[in-house]
Enzyme design. Structure first.
Site, mmCIF file in Angstrom:
data_model
loop_
_atom_site.group_PDB
_atom_site.id
_atom_site.type_symbol
_atom_site.label_atom_id
_atom_site.label_comp_id
_atom_site.label_asym_id
_atom_site.label_seq_id
_atom_site.Cartn_x
_atom_site.Cartn_y
_atom_site.Cartn_z
ATOM 1 N N GLY A 164 0.791 -1.222 0.000
ATOM 2 C CA GLY A 164 0.000 0.000 0.000
ATOM 3 C C GLY A 164 0.822 1.270 0.000
ATOM 4 N N GLY A 165 2.088 1.162 -0.428
ATOM 5 C CA GLY A 165 2.928 2.355 -0.508
ATOM 6 C C GLY A 165 3.544 2.785 0.810
ATOM 7 N N GLU A 200 16.761 -1.530 -2.588
ATOM 8 C CA GLU A 200 16.750 -1.818 -4.019
ATOM 9 C C GLU A 200 17.270 -0.619 -4.794
ATOM 10 O OE1 GLU A 200 12.940 -4.782 -4.812
ATOM 11 O OE2 GLU A 200 12.818 -2.678 -5.365
ATOM 12 N N LYS A 237 -2.435 3.300 -6.796
ATOM 13 C CA LYS A 237 -2.951 3.301 -8.167
ATOM 14 C C LYS A 237 -4.210 4.158 -8.277
ATOM 15 C CE LYS A 237 -1.139 -1.377 -8.577
ATOM 16 N NZ LYS A 237 -1.497 -2.806 -8.493
ATOM 17 N N GLU A 288 7.060 -7.527 -6.898
ATOM 18 C CA GLU A 288 6.413 -8.272 -5.822
ATOM 19 C C GLU A 288 5.292 -9.112 -6.392
ATOM 20 O OE1 GLU A 288 4.729 -5.545 -3.008
ATOM 21 O OE2 GLU A 288 3.425 -4.595 -4.475
ATOM 22 N N ARG A 292 -3.590 -12.501 -3.969
ATOM 23 C CA ARG A 292 -5.031 -12.260 -3.802
ATOM 24 C C ARG A 292 -5.588 -11.722 -5.114
ATOM 25 N NH1 ARG A 292 -4.651 -6.802 -3.954
ATOM 26 N NH2 ARG A 292 -2.905 -5.811 -2.880
#
Length: 447
Positions: A164-165, A200, A237, A288, A292
């Site tokens: 979720g950021g 990363e 998003k 990632e 779900r």
């Protein structure tokens, strides 16, 4: 086939699941918090059970109450939707121990792919391209900075248990690192109860392209094309489309096969999504896996003709996939706009309250997944999404024109919404050219 399913969620996804069950002649049980007693999902399900007060931790995250409701109503399975308990391995394990079918992957898979650093290790071993970075979690600030220097700035600091950021920071220079690391770690601890971090390489101006996969219990895994989710604000998003405007048949096949390889590496079952960063040179990296169903699943359904919710239920019932990879064809173009109760002019501040007037768009190629109705009171307790406006066209140009028309018809009064903001995106020249990346909203709207 399962006979009765409890839906451990709320809002439009609960409604979406119930509708799929109704078409399959499966009985449904809705659960709700006290503030959701008049919500649409409670009204269209066969049964509804209150599971606690308004706060999520007391209701939609209350595992014991949800399991009790399942046993009480005689439901055989639980569909978790997205969010809440959908990627909670402890809950999946509880279901298994109580002989309740969890409609999703098993607890071990959720654990492996939910921990970002562990998922990265598994993908490296499987030969899936990953973003250059640490092979696992970093131990403390000193080691984190050492790894960041080795990788080379700019870097991303990310929470291992993130989503979720949250727990993410971009660091462009060494002197910014300490503060960013400590802030991200504190945010991760507060959000997930886990402050382990990894580092990363920051891929500049990438596109966020994800592949939908389905896996059954017989080692069959297929990919159903890609979704471009690059239109984001603060890692959340805003608008998605399928297929991606920059995708070629060759690249889709290559990335799709890599997505299948990634899923098979963890013996994946049910619906899942492999998320990639795609750079301007056509190089892509595993980011990632979401274990779900995704918010944006409808656009994949529109361009493939596959009902992903029904497929989830069939897989959970022990049925093999009814199609092979060669049966999946991408036809036309679909766009989804997330319609939220928020005010873009006030920093996207949530706008709960009563929907006093509602007129929804329709016509050929228009779909609205929503739990809203006139008179419904949007509570301040949960996320602000009112619904998802989805359109389908023969090509991207028609889809854009159709979305423009549909947004123009959509009227919601009583609460602020982002409809006008979505209209601005659809009319933006850079978007219409398909020449955008994850920095689009920041660059075009300075937000």
């Amino acid at each position: 086939m399962l006979k009765k399913i409890l839906i451990a969620n709320r809002g439009e996804i609960a409604v979406r699941i119930i509708r799929a069950c109704q078409e399959m002649n499966i009985a449904t049980v809705a659960v709700y918090s006290e503030v959701d007693k008049d919500a649409m999902h409670t009204q269209i399900a066969d049964e509804a059970v209150c599971i606690g007060p308004a706060k999520s931790k007391d209701s939609y995250l209350n595992m014991q109450n949800i399991i009790s409701a399942t046993v009480l109503t005689g439901a055989q399975a639980i569909h978790p939707g997205f969010g809440f308990l959908s990627e909670n391995s402890k809950f999946a394990k509880m279901c298994e121990e109580c002989n309740i079918t969890f409609i999703g992957p098993d607890a071990e898979t959720i654990d492996n792919m939910g921990n970002k650093s562990k998922a990265r290790e598994i993908m490296i071993k499987a030969g899936v391209p990953v973003i250059p970075g640490t092979e696992g979690a970093v131990d403390g600030l000193e080691n984190a900075l050492k790894e960041a220097k080795r990788i080379g700035f700019p870097v991303m600091i990310k929470a291992s248990a993130g989503g979720g950021g949250r727990g993410i920071r971009i660091v462009k220079e060494e002197n910014e690192f300490k503060k960013a690391f400590e802030t991200a770690r504190a945010e991760a601890e507060a959000s997930f109860g886990d402050d382990t971090m990894y580092i990363e390489k920051f891929v500049e101006e990438p596109r966020h392209v994800e592949f939908q996969i389905l896996g059954d219990n017989f080692e069959n895994v297929v990919y159903l094309g890609e979704r471009d989710c690059s239109i984001q604000r603060r890692n959340q998003k805003v608008l998605e489309e399928a297929p991606s405007p920059v995708m070629t048949e060759e690249l889709r096949k290559e990335m799709g096969e890599v997505a299948v390889k990634a899923a098979k590496a963890v013996n994946y079952k049910n619906a899942g999504t492999i998320e990639f960063l795609l750079d301007k040179h056509g190089d892509y990296y595993f980011m990632e896996m979401n274990t779900r169903i995704q918010v944006e699943h409808p656009i994949t359904e529109m361009v493939t003709g596959v009902d992903l919710l029904k497929e989830q239920i069939k897989i959970a019932s022990g049925e093999p996939l009814s199609f092979k990879q060669e049966d999946i064809k991408i036809t036309g173009h679909a766009i989804e706009c997330r319609i939220n109760a928020e005010n873009p002019d006030k920093g996207f501040m949530p706008s709960p309250g009563e929907i006093k007037y509602l007129y929804t768009p329709g016509g050929i190629g228009v779909r609205l997944d929503s739990a809203a109705y006139q008179g419904y009171i949007i509570p301040p307790t949960y996320d602000s999404m009112i619904g998802k406006l989805i359109v389908y066209g023969r090509d991207r140009s028609e889809a854009i024109s159709r979305m423009k028309r549909a947004l123009g018809e959509f009227i919601i009064e009583g609460v602020d919404t982002n409809i006008d903001f979505q209209y601005r995106i659809i009319n933006n020249a850079t978007f219409r050219e398909g020449n955008y990346n994850t920095s689009f909203i920041n660059k075009e709207f300075n937000l």
